[in-house]
Design a protein around this motif. Structure first.
Motif, PDB file in Angstrom:
ATOM      1  N   PRO A  74       0.814  -1.216   0.000  1.00 16.89           N
ATOM      2  CA  PRO A  74       0.000   0.000   0.000  1.00 16.89           C
ATOM      3  C   PRO A  74       0.853   1.276   0.000  1.00 16.89           C
ATOM      4  CG  PRO A  74      -0.892  -1.588   1.549  1.00 16.89           C
ATOM      5  CD  PRO A  74       0.419  -2.141   1.077  1.00 16.89           C
ATOM      6  N   VAL A  75       2.003   1.230   0.669  1.00 17.63           N
ATOM      7  CA  VAL A  75       2.979   2.322   0.580  1.00 17.63           C
ATOM      8  C   VAL A  75       4.084   1.857  -0.361  1.00 17.63           C
ATOM      9  CG1 VAL A  75       4.640   3.757   1.810  1.00 17.63           C
ATOM     10  CG2 VAL A  75       2.468   3.168   2.900  1.00 17.63           C
ATOM     11  N   ASN A  76       4.185   2.493  -1.518  1.00 18.97           N
ATOM     12  CA  ASN A  76       5.178   2.037  -2.496  1.00 18.97           C
ATOM     13  C   ASN A  76       6.432   2.896  -2.517  1.00 18.97           C
ATOM     14  OD1 ASN A  76       4.490   4.367  -4.265  1.00 18.97           O
ATOM     15  ND2 ASN A  76       2.601   3.233  -4.621  1.00 18.97           N
ATOM     16  N   TYR A  77       6.409   4.025  -1.810  1.00 21.43           N
ATOM     17  CA  TYR A  77       7.586   4.902  -1.831  1.00 21.43           C
ATOM     18  C   TYR A  77       7.562   5.803  -0.604  1.00 21.43           C
ATOM     19  CZ  TYR A  77      10.800   8.573  -3.475  1.00 21.43           C
ATOM     20  OH  TYR A  77      11.836   9.465  -3.595  1.00 21.43           O
ATOM     21  N   ALA A  78       8.698   5.915   0.044  1.00 22.65           N
ATOM     22  CA  ALA A  78       8.867   6.862   1.144  1.00 22.65           C
ATOM     23  C   ALA A  78      10.339   7.239   1.210  1.00 22.65           C
ATOM     24  CB  ALA A  78       8.418   6.261   2.479  1.00 22.65           C
ATOM     25  N   VAL A  79      10.623   8.502   1.464  1.00 20.86           N
ATOM     26  CA  VAL A  79      12.015   8.935   1.498  1.00 20.86           C
ATOM     27  C   VAL A  79      12.194  10.042   2.524  1.00 20.86           C
ATOM     28  CG1 VAL A  79      11.725  10.675  -0.325  1.00 20.86           C
ATOM     29  CG2 VAL A  79      13.983   9.665   0.068  1.00 20.86           C
ATOM     30  N   TRP A  94       1.369   6.577  -1.525  1.00 19.43           N
ATOM     31  CA  TRP A  94       0.638   5.383  -1.124  1.00 19.43           C
ATOM     32  C   TRP A  94      -0.618   5.223  -1.974  1.00 19.43           C
ATOM     33  CZ3 TRP A  94      -0.229  10.099   0.792  1.00 19.43           C
ATOM     34  CH2 TRP A  94      -1.514  10.480   1.159  1.00 19.43           C
ATOM     35  N   ASP A  95      -1.227   4.072  -1.868  1.00 20.39           N
ATOM     36  CA  ASP A  95      -2.445   3.769  -2.601  1.00 20.39           C
ATOM     37  C   ASP A  95      -3.610   4.471  -1.918  1.00 20.39           C
ATOM     38  OD1 ASP A  95      -4.566   2.776  -3.981  1.00 20.39           O
ATOM     39  OD2 ASP A  95      -4.252   0.670  -3.454  1.00 20.39           O
ATOM     40  N   GLN A  96      -4.003   5.622  -2.455  1.00 19.53           N
ATOM     41  CA  GLN A  96      -5.031   6.426  -1.813  1.00 19.53           C
ATOM     42  C   GLN A  96      -6.436   5.868  -2.041  1.00 19.53           C
ATOM     43  OE1 GLN A  96      -4.523  10.730  -1.999  1.00 19.53           O
ATOM     44  NE2 GLN A  96      -2.435  10.484  -2.778  1.00 19.53           N
ATOM     45  N   SER A  97      -6.528   4.834  -2.867  1.00 17.05           N
ATOM     46  CA  SER A  97      -7.832   4.204  -3.067  1.00 17.05           C
ATOM     47  C   SER A  97      -8.171   3.211  -1.954  1.00 17.05           C
ATOM     48  CB  SER A  97      -7.875   3.486  -4.418  1.00 17.05           C
ATOM     49  OG  SER A  97      -6.965   2.386  -4.437  1.00 17.05           O
ATOM     50  N   SER A  98      -7.160   2.839  -1.159  1.00 18.76           N
ATOM     51  CA  SER A  98      -7.393   1.889  -0.065  1.00 18.76           C
ATOM     52  C   SER A  98      -8.176   2.568   1.054  1.00 18.76           C
ATOM     53  CB  SER A  98      -6.064   1.366   0.481  1.00 18.76           C
ATOM     54  OG  SER A  98      -5.336   0.687  -0.517  1.00 18.76           O
ATOM     55  N   PRO A  99      -9.240   1.949   1.548  1.00 17.23           N
ATOM     56  CA  PRO A  99     -10.020   2.549   2.630  1.00 17.23           C
ATOM     57  C   PRO A  99      -9.255   2.635   3.935  1.00 17.23           C
ATOM     58  CG  PRO A  99     -10.764   0.307   2.187  1.00 17.23           C
ATOM     59  CD  PRO A  99      -9.788   0.658   1.094  1.00 17.23           C
ATOM     60  N   SER A 100      -8.288   1.730   4.126  1.00 20.27           N
ATOM     61  CA  SER A 100      -7.463   1.743   5.329  1.00 20.27           C
ATOM     62  C   SER A 100      -6.135   1.060   5.029  1.00 20.27           C
ATOM     63  CB  SER A 100      -8.163   1.040   6.497  1.00 20.27           C
ATOM     64  OG  SER A 100      -8.394  -0.325   6.183  1.00 20.27           O
ATOM     65  N   LEU A 101      -5.155   1.366   5.848  1.00 24.89           N
ATOM     66  CA  LEU A 101      -3.832   0.783   5.675  1.00 24.89           C
ATOM     67  C   LEU A 101      -3.514  -0.154   6.829  1.00 24.89           C
ATOM     68  CD1 LEU A 101      -1.709   3.857   4.501  1.00 24.89           C
ATOM     69  CD2 LEU A 101      -2.845   2.130   3.103  1.00 24.89           C
ATOM     70  N   LEU A 108       2.362  -3.323   5.158  1.00 25.99           N
ATOM     71  CA  LEU A 108       2.374  -1.941   4.666  1.00 25.99           C
ATOM     72  C   LEU A 108       3.395  -1.767   3.552  1.00 25.99           C
ATOM     73  CD1 LEU A 108       1.062   0.870   5.390  1.00 25.99           C
ATOM     74  CD2 LEU A 108       3.144   1.293   6.732  1.00 25.99           C
ATOM     75  N   LEU A 109       4.523  -2.485   3.672  1.00 22.04           N
ATOM     76  CA  LEU A 109       5.638  -2.337   2.730  1.00 22.04           C
ATOM     77  C   LEU A 109       5.945  -3.687   2.080  1.00 22.04           C
ATOM     78  CD1 LEU A 109       7.962  -0.256   5.084  1.00 22.04           C
ATOM     79  CD2 LEU A 109       6.437   0.641   3.323  1.00 22.04           C
ATOM     80  N   ARG A 110       5.009  -4.230   1.384  1.00 22.39           N
ATOM     81  CA  ARG A 110       5.157  -5.568   0.830  1.00 22.39           C
ATOM     82  C   ARG A 110       6.301  -5.636  -0.187  1.00 22.39           C
ATOM     83  NH1 ARG A 110       0.059  -6.160   0.327  1.00 22.39           N
ATOM     84  NH2 ARG A 110      -0.068  -5.512  -1.841  1.00 22.39           N
ATOM     85  N   GLN A 111       7.170  -6.651  -0.048  1.00 17.25           N
ATOM     86  CA  GLN A 111       8.308  -6.877  -0.962  1.00 17.25           C
ATOM     87  C   GLN A 111       9.135  -5.592  -1.127  1.00 17.25           C
ATOM     88  OE1 GLN A 111       6.060  -8.265  -4.380  1.00 17.25           O
ATOM     89  NE2 GLN A 111       6.531 -10.401  -3.892  1.00 17.25           N
ATOM     90  N   ALA A 112       9.431  -4.965  -0.018  1.00 12.01           N
ATOM     91  CA  ALA A 112      10.106  -3.659  -0.059  1.00 12.01           C
ATOM     92  C   ALA A 112      11.587  -3.774   0.239  1.00 12.01           C
ATOM     93  CB  ALA A 112       9.453  -2.701   0.933  1.00 12.01           C
ATOM     94  N   VAL A 113      12.320  -2.786  -0.238  1.00  9.91           N
ATOM     95  CA  VAL A 113      13.743  -2.655   0.081  1.00  9.91           C
ATOM     96  C   VAL A 113      13.989  -1.257   0.620  1.00  9.91           C
ATOM     97  CG1 VAL A 113      14.517  -4.326  -1.624  1.00  9.91           C
ATOM     98  CG2 VAL A 113      14.329  -1.917  -2.263  1.00  9.91           C
TER      99      VAL A 113
END
Length: 299
Positions: A74-79, A94-101, A108-113
């Motif tokens: 749902p969160v694909n980028y943060a810096v 983040w995915d603003q279409s999601s009703p909740s996170l 929240l950070l699926r398959q993230a680096v």
């Protein structure tokens, strides 16, 4: 409290261990309220800001560190960008279409680096990548130090989001001194682990309510702790009209002139501080001629 928005360095000389303790409040405001972020993103950016502040304290040169998260959740980028003089800025998408996170970091950070980029003012840029496959951001950052610097490191991150208008974040880092790393691992490893165990007893109430000197005394009163003068931490954006103009050089002049014909100007907004810059036809001509120069900076 007066010692918020400060980075505090300390040294436990006998154990060859250095530390940083940071607590943020006002310096977070422009980051966590720059958009209508859900509370989960506010927490993530707050933890990243505390971590970035402490990482800059390990630098022995002038420059910038950025902590960047990329993922498929749902969160694909943060810096968060932080400099050696403890200024910082940050943003998230983040995915603003999601009703909740989700509250769980892994979801929240699926398959993230986590990409940590060190950019000195002079010298070569360095970049390290670590998988965000641990339950917490702090644990993943410990993996970064284990892989890249091979220094025993303990990181603790906390947030206080009870007052939405005055969000707080805090962090403490313990690390074996680089020049003593091999000696400490072999001969003083138990000392470092003992200091870590004591640090883990620190409660959120103590972290956010006690003066820094009292926190360190409660944890390490049996040690000789040298606490150095604190360094202020603040939000600061590096945007300017000149830097924004440089980005416009990559856009076809005809396209920009068409925008001006329709809207009256090309208007650009900084994603970090929301400063607005406006460019007219004369500006566009100067930009693409390579002689644009404006002293304007955000108010």
């Amino acid at each position: 409290m007066s010692d918020f928005d400060q980075l505090n360095r300390f040294l436990i000389d006998r154990a060859h261990v250095r530390g940083q303790l940071v607590r943020l409040q006002d310096s977070l405001t422009d980051i966590v309220h720059s958009q209508e972020y859900p509370v989960q993103i506010q927490r993530l950016l707050s933890e990243m800001a505390a971590a970035a502040s402490m990482l800059t304290a390990t630098l022995k040169f002038e420059g910038e560190i950025s902590l960047q998260i990329q993922g498929n959740g749902p969160v694909n980028y943060a810096v968060i960008h932080a400099t050696h003089n403890q200024t910082m800025r940050g943003v998230a998408r983040w995915d603003q279409s999601s009703p909740s996170l989700p509250d769980v970091l892994e979801a929240l950070l699926r398959q993230a680096v986590l990409v940590i980029t060190i950019t000195p003012d002079k010298g070569e840029r360095y970049q390290g990548v670590v998988a965000l496959d641990k339950p917490t951001l702090a644990e993943s950052m410990e993996s970064y130090f284990a892989q890249s610097e091979q220094l025993p490191t303990k990181i603790m991150l906390m947030t206080d989001l009870r007052d939405p208008e005055h969000i707080k974040a805090a962090g403490m880092l313990l690390q074996v001194l680089p020049e003593d790393a091999s000696q400490s691992v072999l001969a003083s490893g138990n000392d470092f682990e003992h200091l870590v165990k004591l640090g883990e007893t620190l409660s959120e109430e103590e972290m956010f309510c006690l003066p820094v000197s009292e926190i360190l005394y409660r944890l390490y009163h049996q040690e000789e702790v040298e606490l150095f003068a604190p360094q202020p931490v603040k939000f600061a954006c590096t945007c300017s009209k000149v830097r924004t103009a440089q980005a416009l050089r990559n856009v076809e002049k005809a396209e920009l002139l068409n925008i001006i014909a329709e809207d009256g100007a090309v208007n650009m907004n900084c994603q970090y501080c929301h400063a607005e810059y406006s460019f007219d036809e004369i500006d566009i001509e100067a930009i693409h001629a390579g002689n644009f120069d404006s002293p304007e900076t955000p108010q």
